[in-house]
Scaffold this motif. Structure first.
Motif, mmCIF file in Angstrom:
data_model
loop_
_atom_site.group_PDB
_atom_site.id
_atom_site.type_symbol
_atom_site.label_atom_id
_atom_site.label_comp_id
_atom_site.label_asym_id
_atom_site.label_seq_id
_atom_site.Cartn_x
_atom_site.Cartn_y
_atom_site.Cartn_z
ATOM 1 N N LEU A 108 30.575 37.980 73.983
ATOM 2 C CA LEU A 108 29.921 37.409 75.164
ATOM 3 C C LEU A 108 30.517 36.046 75.510
ATOM 4 C CD1 LEU A 108 26.167 38.276 74.430
ATOM 5 C CD2 LEU A 108 27.610 39.264 76.228
ATOM 6 N N GLY A 109 30.755 35.218 74.489
ATOM 7 C CA GLY A 109 31.339 33.906 74.716
ATOM 8 C C GLY A 109 32.772 33.973 75.199
ATOM 9 N N SER A 110 33.427 35.123 74.992
ATOM 10 C CA SER A 110 34.804 35.309 75.457
ATOM 11 C C SER A 110 34.865 35.720 76.927
ATOM 12 C CB SER A 110 35.502 36.382 74.606
ATOM 13 O OG SER A 110 35.548 36.013 73.250
ATOM 14 N N TRP A 111 33.767 36.222 77.465
ATOM 15 C CA TRP A 111 33.747 36.708 78.843
ATOM 16 C C TRP A 111 32.983 35.803 79.807
ATOM 17 C CZ3 TRP A 111 36.319 40.832 80.954
ATOM 18 C CH2 TRP A 111 36.931 41.729 80.067
ATOM 19 N N TYR A 112 32.021 35.026 79.295
ATOM 20 C CA TYR A 112 31.129 34.286 80.193
ATOM 21 C C TYR A 112 31.204 32.783 79.970
ATOM 22 C CZ TYR A 112 29.099 38.857 81.138
ATOM 23 O OH TYR A 112 28.927 40.162 81.506
ATOM 24 N N LYS A 113 31.000 32.043 81.040
ATOM 25 C CA LYS A 113 30.965 30.586 80.988
ATOM 26 C C LYS A 113 29.639 30.122 80.392
ATOM 27 C CE LYS A 113 33.902 29.927 85.077
ATOM 28 N NZ LYS A 113 33.989 29.316 86.425
ATOM 29 N N PRO A 114 29.568 28.842 79.949
ATOM 30 C CA PRO A 114 28.322 28.336 79.354
ATOM 31 C C PRO A 114 27.094 28.555 80.231
ATOM 32 C CG PRO A 114 30.081 26.796 78.922
ATOM 33 C CD PRO A 114 30.663 27.856 79.826
ATOM 34 N N GLY A 115 27.242 28.399 81.530
ATOM 35 C CA GLY A 115 26.107 28.556 82.426
ATOM 36 C C GLY A 115 25.690 29.997 82.641
ATOM 37 N N GLU A 116 26.461 30.937 82.079
ATOM 38 C CA GLU A 116 26.148 32.360 82.221
ATOM 39 C C GLU A 116 25.718 32.992 80.902
ATOM 40 O OE1 GLU A 116 29.772 32.947 85.513
ATOM 41 O OE2 GLU A 116 30.036 33.515 83.415
ATOM 42 N N LEU A 117 25.856 32.235 79.813
ATOM 43 C CA LEU A 117 25.660 32.804 78.480
ATOM 44 C C LEU A 117 24.200 33.048 78.111
ATOM 45 C CD1 LEU A 117 28.276 31.029 76.205
ATOM 46 C CD2 LEU A 117 27.948 33.485 76.478
ATOM 47 N N SER A 292 21.601 21.080 83.570
ATOM 48 C CA SER A 292 22.213 20.538 82.358
ATOM 49 C C SER A 292 22.500 21.602 81.310
ATOM 50 C CB SER A 292 21.296 19.487 81.740
ATOM 51 O OG SER A 292 20.049 20.078 81.369
ATOM 52 N N ARG A 293 22.088 22.863 81.545
ATOM 53 C CA ARG A 293 22.218 23.953 80.579
ATOM 54 C C ARG A 293 21.569 23.580 79.235
ATOM 55 N NH1 ARG A 293 23.357 25.993 84.970
ATOM 56 N NH2 ARG A 293 25.491 26.137 85.729
ATOM 57 N N ALA A 294 20.441 22.889 79.315
ATOM 58 C CA ALA A 294 19.760 22.426 78.102
ATOM 59 C C ALA A 294 19.164 23.611 77.348
ATOM 60 C CB ALA A 294 18.668 21.433 78.470
ATOM 61 N N ARG A 295 19.452 23.688 76.049
ATOM 62 C CA ARG A 295 18.928 24.772 75.214
ATOM 63 C C ARG A 295 17.764 24.310 74.332
ATOM 64 N NH1 ARG A 295 21.907 28.700 77.917
ATOM 65 N NH2 ARG A 295 24.084 28.049 78.033
ATOM 66 N N TRP A 296 17.704 23.013 74.060
ATOM 67 C CA TRP A 296 16.728 22.519 73.083
ATOM 68 C C TRP A 296 15.262 22.752 73.464
ATOM 69 C CZ3 TRP A 296 13.286 18.891 74.742
ATOM 70 C CH2 TRP A 296 13.622 18.136 75.870
ATOM 71 N N TRP A 343 23.971 28.438 72.711
ATOM 72 C CA TRP A 343 24.257 27.007 72.531
ATOM 73 C C TRP A 343 25.527 26.825 71.705
ATOM 74 C CZ3 TRP A 343 20.125 23.082 70.284
ATOM 75 C CH2 TRP A 343 20.496 21.781 70.640
ATOM 76 N N ALA A 344 25.661 27.589 70.619
ATOM 77 C CA ALA A 344 26.856 27.493 69.772
ATOM 78 C C ALA A 344 28.102 27.940 70.531
ATOM 79 C CB ALA A 344 26.665 28.334 68.514
ATOM 80 N N ASN A 345 27.989 29.012 71.314
ATOM 81 C CA ASN A 345 29.108 29.443 72.149
ATOM 82 C C ASN A 345 29.524 28.334 73.111
ATOM 83 O OD1 ASN A 345 30.304 32.078 71.826
ATOM 84 N ND2 ASN A 345 28.299 32.967 72.256
ATOM 85 N N GLN A 346 28.541 27.643 73.650
ATOM 86 C CA GLN A 346 28.788 26.551 74.595
ATOM 87 C C GLN A 346 29.465 25.369 73.897
ATOM 88 O OE1 GLN A 346 25.414 25.632 77.196
ATOM 89 N NE2 GLN A 346 25.695 23.464 76.769
ATOM 90 N N ILE A 347 28.997 25.029 72.705
ATOM 91 C CA ILE A 347 29.547 23.897 71.959
ATOM 92 C C ILE A 347 31.004 24.150 71.562
ATOM 93 C CG2 ILE A 347 29.401 22.676 69.738
ATOM 94 C CD1 ILE A 347 26.332 22.976 69.962
ATOM 95 N N CYS A 348 31.312 25.379 71.172
ATOM 96 C CA CYS A 348 32.659 25.716 70.663
ATOM 97 C C CYS A 348 33.525 26.417 71.706
ATOM 98 C CB CYS A 348 32.535 26.607 69.429
ATOM 99 S SG CYS A 348 31.564 25.905 68.084
ATOM 100 N N ALA A 349 33.220 26.239 72.973
ATOM 101 C CA ALA A 349 33.916 26.977 74.030
ATOM 102 C C ALA A 349 35.411 26.682 74.088
ATOM 103 C CB ALA A 349 33.272 26.663 75.383
ATOM 104 N N ALA A 356 34.350 31.965 66.541
ATOM 105 C CA ALA A 356 34.092 33.179 65.765
ATOM 106 C C ALA A 356 33.536 32.840 64.389
ATOM 107 C CB ALA A 356 35.383 33.992 65.630
ATOM 108 N N VAL A 357 34.119 31.816 63.748
ATOM 109 C CA VAL A 357 33.671 31.430 62.404
ATOM 110 C C VAL A 357 32.287 30.787 62.460
ATOM 111 C CG1 VAL A 357 34.149 29.963 60.412
ATOM 112 C CG2 VAL A 357 36.017 31.165 61.549
ATOM 113 N N VAL A 358 32.059 29.919 63.438
ATOM 114 C CA VAL A 358 30.771 29.231 63.549
ATOM 115 C C VAL A 358 29.641 30.234 63.787
ATOM 116 C CG1 VAL A 358 29.401 27.666 64.985
ATOM 117 C CG2 VAL A 358 31.707 27.004 64.279
ATOM 118 N N LEU A 359 29.853 31.177 64.702
ATOM 119 C CA LEU A 359 28.814 32.170 64.991
ATOM 120 C C LEU A 359 28.509 33.021 63.763
ATOM 121 C CD1 LEU A 359 29.993 33.355 68.530
ATOM 122 C CD2 LEU A 359 27.986 31.952 68.020
#
Length: 456
Positions: A108-117, A292-296, A343-349, A356-359
């Motif tokens: 999913l993180g390979s296909w979509y931008k942070p605002g779409e994830l 802001s794409r806030a996840r918290w 959030w992790a996908n966004q941080i490591c974009a 891949a390792v973080v997820l």
């Protein structure tokens, strides 16, 4: 690939336990918890290797292959004669199943931008929860209509049906899964669409890191940043807020207090799952909609619900209706799952290999904790009160709030440092341009002066 089948399997074990498996296999003490722990050990072992395999083997091949292995093992579960056989099967199922959850979040993180994830992660996670919801309904229907057919108990038919469901989904994956944008060969994507999917997410750093080109530099990048530590700690802690659902506490509570039929024990916990689905989809969609794409805030919401639910159950004199409300409210704790991985996908974009390792590590460390957590805080022998578990839930929710703040702070600091570096580079670039322009102007003026002198 959807998470429906795998979550259906996890829930089937819980539902089978309260629908006759315990009595037929003469299970006692914490053997139910041990089944989950052994499964978790296999899940942990397979986590990072499975996610790194996606850098080498096309996901459209790897995911369905693991699902077929898992499906065959599910058929085997229907024929067990003792709990030790379930131990062995669940260990290998854990290895096979570990390929899909974090692997799909990586895709999913390979296909979509942070605002779409957020929304996409929410839909994927909800598909798994639908499997959990469907399991209770399916087990109740199977127990009512198939119990005793062909000399098999209803819980055994549940695993047979689950295995049958698996095979067409695996075939669908072989034919339809698109891999990642840089390697996709999906027949339903044109060359123009494939190129667009690559360009829209391309970053300067990713240009130098080819898919499948693994090296020791990856280890240095992962261990040299805060991302692996912060994101892993976040889900290791926040993932345990799902303990109410993952251990089927409501089903065990209903069975322990008595007065409910087997179909009711299978049906009633579905209310928790239904609320989990609604919470997940609403929260995930909201995070994408915010500027802001806030996840918290989602993690704050689920922690609050978890604390309230635990308090309502700790007060044992509270009416049974309030306990139903508490268990259903606890479904909100699932909302953080999709949001945390988005959030992790966004941080490591900016680094797909690190991503891949973080997820994978996030889910791995959560399961390292989960391997012993239920044995200590939610043993089946504690039903119906689970007093230790309720206090553990309150502590886990508070810890989730603290770690959420830490990750939010570190992400903001990284963004400020990146903005400062980019600003310094921009200033240096402008300074270089101005210097070049000045030198060019001086040379031009010198040329004009020389020509004027020669004319004179």
């Amino acid at each position: 690939m959807c998470d429906f089948d795998f979550d259906l399997d996890r829930s089937n074990v819980s539902n089978a336990y309260v629908s006759g498996m315990r009595e037929e296999l003469n299970m006692y003490g914490t053997q139910f918890n041990q089944i989950n722990t052994i499964f978790t050990c296999g899940y942990i072992i397979g986590m990072i290797p499975n996610n790194l395999m996606l850098q080498v083997v096309p996901p459209r091949i790897w995911f369905p292959s693991m699902q077929i292995v898992w499906g065959v093992l599910t058929f085997c579960t229907s024929a067990v004669t003792n709990v030790q056989q379930i131990y062995a099967i669940r260990f290998f199922q854990g290895i096979a199943e570990s390929s899909t959850f974090v692997g799909t979040h990586y895709i999913l993180g390979s296909w979509y931008k942070p605002g779409e994830l957020g929304k996409r992660s929410g839909i994927f996670t909800s598909s798994g929860l639908v499997g959990t919801l469907f399991s209770g309904v399916l087990q109740a229907a199977v127990y009512t209509n198939l119990n005793g057919v062909a000399g098999r108990s209803g819980w055994r038919w549940l695993f047979i049906i689950d295995g049958i469901i698996t095979m067409p989904i695996a075939l669908y994956g072989f034919l339809m899964f698109p891999d990642v944008p840089t390697t996709t060969k999906a027949f339903y994507l044109s060359e123009e669409e494939r190129l667009l999917s690559c360009e829209r997410l391309e970053t300067e750093k990713d240009k130098d890191i080819e898919h499948g080109n693994l090296s020791w530099g990856l280890v240095r990048r992962v261990l040299g940043r805060w991302r692996w530590y912060g994101c892993s700690l976040l889900f290791a802690v926040s993932g345990e807020t799902e303990s109410f659902g993952s251990n089927n506490l409501m089903g065990q509570w209903l069975k322990a207090i008595g007065g409910f039929t087997v179909p009711q024990i299978d049906y009633y916990p579905s209310g928790m799952t239904a609320f989990a689905i609604v919470s997940t989809l609403v929260c995930a969609t909201w995070t994408d909609a915010t500027k802001s794409r806030a996840r918290w805030p989602v993690l704050v919401y689920m922690s609050f619900c978890g604390i309230v639910a635990a308090i309502c159950i700790i007060v044992w004199s509270s009416p049974i209706g309030l306990k139903f409300f508490a268990y259903y409210l606890a479904g909100a704790t699932y909302a953080g799952q999709a949001t945390t991985f988005a959030w992790a996908n966004q941080i490591c974009a900016d680094d797909h290999q690190e991503r891949a390792v973080v997820l994978a590590s996030m889910n791995m460390w959560n399961n390292v904790v989960n391997a012993w957590w239920p044995l200590v805080f939610y043993p089946a022998t504690d039903a119906p009160r689970f007093t230790k578990g309720m206090w553990a839930m309150i502590g886990t929710c508070i810890a989730t709030l603290l770690v959420t703040w830490l990750v939010w702070y570190l992400e903001r600091r990284e963004k400020r440092e990146k903005a400062r570096r980019e600003g310094d580079e921009a200033i240096e670039t402008r300074s270089t341009r101005n210097k070049d322009a000045d030198e060019k102007s001086i040379k031009s003026n010198a040329g004009l002066s020389r020509r004027s002198h020669e004319s004179a």
